[in-house]
Design an enzyme around this catalytic site. Structure first.
Site, PDB file in Angstrom:
ATOM      1  N   SER A  20     -15.512 -16.126  41.066  1.00  0.00           N
ATOM      2  CA  SER A  20     -14.581 -14.988  41.007  1.00  0.00           C
ATOM      3  C   SER A  20     -13.994 -14.651  42.371  1.00  0.00           C
ATOM      4  O   SER A  20     -14.693 -14.675  43.381  1.00  0.00           O
ATOM      5  CB  SER A  20     -15.320 -13.750  40.476  1.00  0.00           C
ATOM      6  OG  SER A  20     -14.476 -12.627  40.596  1.00  0.00           O
ATOM      7  N   PHE A  21     -12.701 -14.303  42.403  1.00  0.00           N
ATOM      8  CA  PHE A  21     -12.179 -13.768  43.657  1.00  0.00           C
ATOM      9  C   PHE A  21     -11.839 -12.281  43.551  1.00  0.00           C
ATOM     10  O   PHE A  21     -11.204 -11.721  44.425  1.00  0.00           O
ATOM     11  CB  PHE A  21     -11.040 -14.599  44.246  1.00  0.00           C
ATOM     12  CG  PHE A  21     -10.043 -15.143  43.283  1.00  0.00           C
ATOM     13  CD1 PHE A  21     -10.092 -16.472  42.905  1.00  0.00           C
ATOM     14  CD2 PHE A  21      -9.045 -14.337  42.777  1.00  0.00           C
ATOM     15  CE1 PHE A  21      -9.157 -16.994  42.031  1.00  0.00           C
ATOM     16  CE2 PHE A  21      -8.109 -14.857  41.910  1.00  0.00           C
ATOM     17  CZ  PHE A  21      -8.160 -16.194  41.531  1.00  0.00           C
ATOM     18  N   LYS A  71     -16.859  -9.943  27.327  1.00  0.00           N
ATOM     19  CA  LYS A  71     -15.728  -9.033  27.052  1.00  0.00           C
ATOM     20  C   LYS A  71     -15.808  -8.367  25.674  1.00  0.00           C
ATOM     21  O   LYS A  71     -15.296  -7.271  25.484  1.00  0.00           O
ATOM     22  CB  LYS A  71     -14.393  -9.781  27.161  1.00  0.00           C
ATOM     23  CG  LYS A  71     -13.988 -10.111  28.595  1.00  0.00           C
ATOM     24  CD  LYS A  71     -12.583 -10.684  28.646  1.00  0.00           C
ATOM     25  CE  LYS A  71     -12.230 -11.093  30.054  1.00  0.00           C
ATOM     26  NZ  LYS A  71     -10.823 -11.473  30.208  1.00  0.00           N
ATOM     27  N   ASN A  92     -12.066  -5.586  29.543  1.00  0.00           N
ATOM     28  CA  ASN A  92     -12.322  -6.251  30.830  1.00  0.00           C
ATOM     29  C   ASN A  92     -12.554  -5.255  31.963  1.00  0.00           C
ATOM     30  O   ASN A  92     -12.845  -5.649  33.086  1.00  0.00           O
ATOM     31  CB  ASN A  92     -11.177  -7.212  31.188  1.00  0.00           C
ATOM     32  CG  ASN A  92     -10.009  -6.490  31.817  1.00  0.00           C
ATOM     33  OD1 ASN A  92      -9.649  -5.397  31.393  1.00  0.00           O
ATOM     34  ND2 ASN A  92      -9.414  -7.075  32.831  1.00  0.00           N
ATOM     35  N   ASP A 107      -6.122  -6.873  31.415  1.00  0.00           N
ATOM     36  CA  ASP A 107      -5.490  -8.210  31.401  1.00  0.00           C
ATOM     37  C   ASP A 107      -4.098  -8.075  30.809  1.00  0.00           C
ATOM     38  O   ASP A 107      -3.106  -8.565  31.362  1.00  0.00           O
ATOM     39  CB  ASP A 107      -6.283  -9.187  30.504  1.00  0.00           C
ATOM     40  CG  ASP A 107      -7.562  -9.672  31.161  1.00  0.00           C
ATOM     41  OD1 ASP A 107      -7.600  -9.754  32.402  1.00  0.00           O
ATOM     42  OD2 ASP A 107      -8.530  -9.968  30.431  1.00  0.00           O
ATOM     43  N   GLY A 131      -0.075 -20.210  21.879  1.00  0.00           N
ATOM     44  CA  GLY A 131      -1.521 -19.992  21.940  1.00  0.00           C
ATOM     45  C   GLY A 131      -1.899 -18.756  21.143  1.00  0.00           C
ATOM     46  O   GLY A 131      -1.064 -17.845  20.963  1.00  0.00           O
ATOM     47  N   GLY A 133      -5.451 -17.587  21.428  1.00  0.00           N
ATOM     48  CA  GLY A 133      -6.832 -17.326  21.855  1.00  0.00           C
ATOM     49  C   GLY A 133      -6.987 -15.925  22.431  1.00  0.00           C
ATOM     50  O   GLY A 133      -6.195 -15.021  22.112  1.00  0.00           O
ATOM     51  N   GLY A 134      -8.008 -15.757  23.296  1.00  0.00           N
ATOM     52  CA  GLY A 134      -8.342 -14.437  23.840  1.00  0.00           C
ATOM     53  C   GLY A 134      -7.186 -13.806  24.600  1.00  0.00           C
ATOM     54  O   GLY A 134      -6.810 -12.648  24.337  1.00  0.00           O
ATOM     55  N   ALA A 135      -6.592 -14.557  25.526  1.00  0.00           N
ATOM     56  CA  ALA A 135      -5.504 -14.005  26.342  1.00  0.00           C
ATOM     57  C   ALA A 135      -4.287 -13.721  25.467  1.00  0.00           C
ATOM     58  O   ALA A 135      -3.605 -12.700  25.641  1.00  0.00           O
ATOM     59  CB  ALA A 135      -5.141 -14.971  27.462  1.00  0.00           C
TER      60      ALA A 135
HETATM   61  P1  NAP Z   1      -8.806 -19.474  24.679  1.00  0.00           P
HETATM   62  O1  NAP Z   1      -9.334 -18.207  24.099  1.00  0.00           O
HETATM   63  O2  NAP Z   1      -9.641 -20.690  24.689  1.00  0.00           O
HETATM   64  O3  NAP Z   1      -7.409 -19.773  23.903  1.00  0.00           O
HETATM   65  C1  NAP Z   1      -6.637 -20.924  24.171  1.00  0.00           C
HETATM   66  C2  NAP Z   1      -5.499 -21.061  23.147  1.00  0.00           C
HETATM   67  O4  NAP Z   1      -4.781 -22.237  23.474  1.00  0.00           O
HETATM   68  C3  NAP Z   1      -5.959 -21.217  21.704  1.00  0.00           C
HETATM   69  O5  NAP Z   1      -4.987 -20.665  20.861  1.00  0.00           O
HETATM   70  C4  NAP Z   1      -6.035 -22.732  21.533  1.00  0.00           C
HETATM   71  O6  NAP Z   1      -5.760 -23.212  20.232  1.00  0.00           O
HETATM   72  C5  NAP Z   1      -4.914 -23.190  22.412  1.00  0.00           C
HETATM   73  N1  NAP Z   1      -5.276 -24.491  22.996  1.00  0.00           N
HETATM   74  C6  NAP Z   1      -6.431 -24.849  23.543  1.00  0.00           C
HETATM   75  N2  NAP Z   1      -6.382 -26.119  24.005  1.00  0.00           N
HETATM   76  C7  NAP Z   1      -5.173 -26.575  23.698  1.00  0.00           C
HETATM   77  C8  NAP Z   1      -4.519 -27.812  23.904  1.00  0.00           C
HETATM   78  N3  NAP Z   1      -5.096 -28.844  24.534  1.00  0.00           N
HETATM   79  N4  NAP Z   1      -3.284 -27.940  23.426  1.00  0.00           N
HETATM   80  C9  NAP Z   1      -2.684 -26.914  22.822  1.00  0.00           C
HETATM   81  N5  NAP Z   1      -3.238 -25.711  22.634  1.00  0.00           N
HETATM   82  C10 NAP Z   1      -4.465 -25.537  23.068  1.00  0.00           C
HETATM   83  O7  NAP Z   1      -8.383 -19.248  26.200  1.00  0.00           O
HETATM   84  P2  NAP Z   1      -7.848 -17.894  26.899  1.00  0.00           P
HETATM   85  O8  NAP Z   1      -8.979 -17.136  27.456  1.00  0.00           O
HETATM   86  O9  NAP Z   1      -6.939 -17.240  25.945  1.00  0.00           O
HETATM   87  O10 NAP Z   1      -7.049 -18.500  28.151  1.00  0.00           O
HETATM   88  C11 NAP Z   1      -5.867 -19.274  27.993  1.00  0.00           C
HETATM   89  C12 NAP Z   1      -5.265 -19.570  29.355  1.00  0.00           C
HETATM   90  O11 NAP Z   1      -4.865 -18.344  29.979  1.00  0.00           O
HETATM   91  C13 NAP Z   1      -6.213 -20.237  30.346  1.00  0.00           C
HETATM   92  O12 NAP Z   1      -5.490 -21.228  31.037  1.00  0.00           O
HETATM   93  C14 NAP Z   1      -6.606 -19.132  31.291  1.00  0.00           C
HETATM   94  O13 NAP Z   1      -6.874 -19.594  32.603  1.00  0.00           O
HETATM   95  C15 NAP Z   1      -5.339 -18.279  31.305  1.00  0.00           C
HETATM   96  N6  NAP Z   1      -5.609 -16.854  31.624  1.00  0.00           N
HETATM   97  C16 NAP Z   1      -4.946 -16.305  32.674  1.00  0.00           C
HETATM   98  C17 NAP Z   1      -5.160 -14.969  32.991  1.00  0.00           C
HETATM   99  C18 NAP Z   1      -4.414 -14.355  34.157  1.00  0.00           C
HETATM  100  O14 NAP Z   1      -4.804 -13.273  34.616  1.00  0.00           O
HETATM  101  N7  NAP Z   1      -3.354 -14.939  34.638  1.00  0.00           N
HETATM  102  C19 NAP Z   1      -6.052 -14.200  32.230  1.00  0.00           C
HETATM  103  C20 NAP Z   1      -6.699 -14.793  31.142  1.00  0.00           C
HETATM  104  C21 NAP Z   1      -6.470 -16.129  30.849  1.00  0.00           C
HETATM  105  P3  NAP Z   1      -6.886 -23.270  19.065  1.00  0.00           P
HETATM  106  O15 NAP Z   1      -6.870 -21.894  18.454  1.00  0.00           O
HETATM  107  O16 NAP Z   1      -6.374 -24.317  18.117  1.00  0.00           O
HETATM  108  O17 NAP Z   1      -8.169 -23.612  19.738  1.00  0.00           O
END
Ligand code: NAP
Length: 288
Positions: A20-21, A71, A92, A107, A131, A133-135
């Site tokens: 973490s930073f 979370k 968060n 977030d 996407g 997922g969580g974000a």
């Molecule tokens: P997550 O819960 O694992 O969700 C990922 C999503 O992307 C899911 O809908 C998943 O589809 C899809 N996915 C996964 N692998 C894939 C692939 N190879 N090809 C296509 N789609 C794919 O992850 P998350 O926590 O939401 O995070 C997603 C991204 O956001 C990460 O890169 C993370 O570093 C970034 N993030 C950035 C911040 C920020 O502050 N900037 C904050 C949070 C997250 P399925 O449903 O089919 O698995």
């Protein structure tokens, strides 16, 4: 500021936390705003969450950030949860308000702020979210709360769950659910495109792009990638090669931290540039 008998603690609860930073950002902010506060990271085993939260109350901790995998797990032990965090289903940031633990999701607020700070409007826009997922959950809820008019969710395995959640809480919003195969035609009606998949992230996904690079976007499209490492993903390079306006994932990260700090201290932390420079100096981010 030296540690003394009145120093307050803020912290991160996660498992692991070594990467973490947040400590750099929050200890910098504490110094900058002359707050007698220090920020530490605690690696908490999943079965220790309840006792940890009770401990935060007993120690009169100012508040904490919560990261993977806690979370969702912290939610049953909080005294109050902000409405949007409740809909998102993840917290968060926790504020210790005189022994009452209040949960937030900064977030999502960070993402919104990253758009607003670049002068973009959100109300009435059609957003395409890649996407589910969580974000993506956090972003979809906050965008809906900000009054977008249309949301198209694209995911490899078409999931109706996020669409149903948004529709339940924001019944007037038009929500569509599609597979992750975006066409030039579909982009024509979209105002803001957001990548919330890991495609483009440092490591095994870095060379990937969530849409086909041969697509020709409309000139008005704003492209956001929430991935912050690398700062310039292939998606953003594609957008820039078409002279589109882009929003970087590092901005969401910085604004979520500023928002957490504001919740704990009630100060207006309008210091994005200072935090960006700090992360650059520490070589945590490269230049865009
Ligand atoms: P997550 O819960 O694992 O969700 C990922 C999503 O992307 C899911 O809908 C998943 O589809 C899809 N996915 C996964 N692998 C894939 C692939 N190879 N090809 C296509 N789609 C794919 O992850 P998350 O926590 O939401 O995070 C997603 C991204 O956001 C990460 O890169 C993370 O570093 C970034 N993030 C950035 C911040 C920020 O502050 N900037 C904050 C949070 C997250 P399925 O449903 O089919 O698995």
């Amino acid at each position: 500021m030296e540690i003394n008998g009145k120093t307050k603690l803020a912290c991160l609860l996660g498992h692991p936390v070594g990467h973490s930073f947040s400590p750099y950002i929050h200890n910098f902010l504490a110094e900058h705003f002359e707050q007698n506060m220090k920020y530490l990271c605690f690696d908490i085993e999943p079965d220790q969450i309840q006792v940890t939260l009770e401990g935060l109350k007993a120690l009169h901790v100012l508040g904490c950030n919560v990261t993977i995998p806690h979370k969702i797990a912290v939610m049953p032990y909080l005294d109050e949860i902000d409405k949007n965090a409740q809909i998102i289903g993840a917290v968060n940031t926790i504020q210790n308000c005189q022994g009452k633990l209040i949960g937030y999701n900064t977030d999502a607020k960070g993402f919104i702020q990253s758009l607003l700070a670049k002068g973009h409007t959100i109300k009435g826009k059609h957003v395409m979210l890649l996407g589910a997922g969580g974000a993506a959950h956090a972003i979809a809820v906050e965008l809906a709360a900000q009054g977008i008019s249309e949301l198209t969710i694209c995911n490899p395995i078409q999931t109706e769950a996020l669409a149903a959640l948004i529709q339940e809480h924001f019944p007037t919003l038009k929500v569509h659910c599609k597979p992750l195969e975006v066409t030039t035609e579909q982009l024509e009606t979209v105002d803001i495109l957001v990548n919330a998949t890991p495609m483009g992230m440092l490591g095994e996904h870095q060379l990937e792009m969530p849409i086909d690079k041969s697509l020709v976007p409309p000139k008005h499209l704003v492209v956001c990638d929430i991935i912050y490492n690398p700062q310039q993903t292939h998606l953003l390079k594609w957008a820039l090669s078409h002279q589109l306006q882009v929003v970087y994932g590092i901005d969401m990260l910085i604004y979520q931290a500023l928002s957490s700090f504001e919740i704990w201290t009630s100060l207006k932390a309008d210091v994005y540039n200072d935090v960006y420079q700090l992360l650059k100096n520490k070589k945590i981010i490269e230049s865009a």
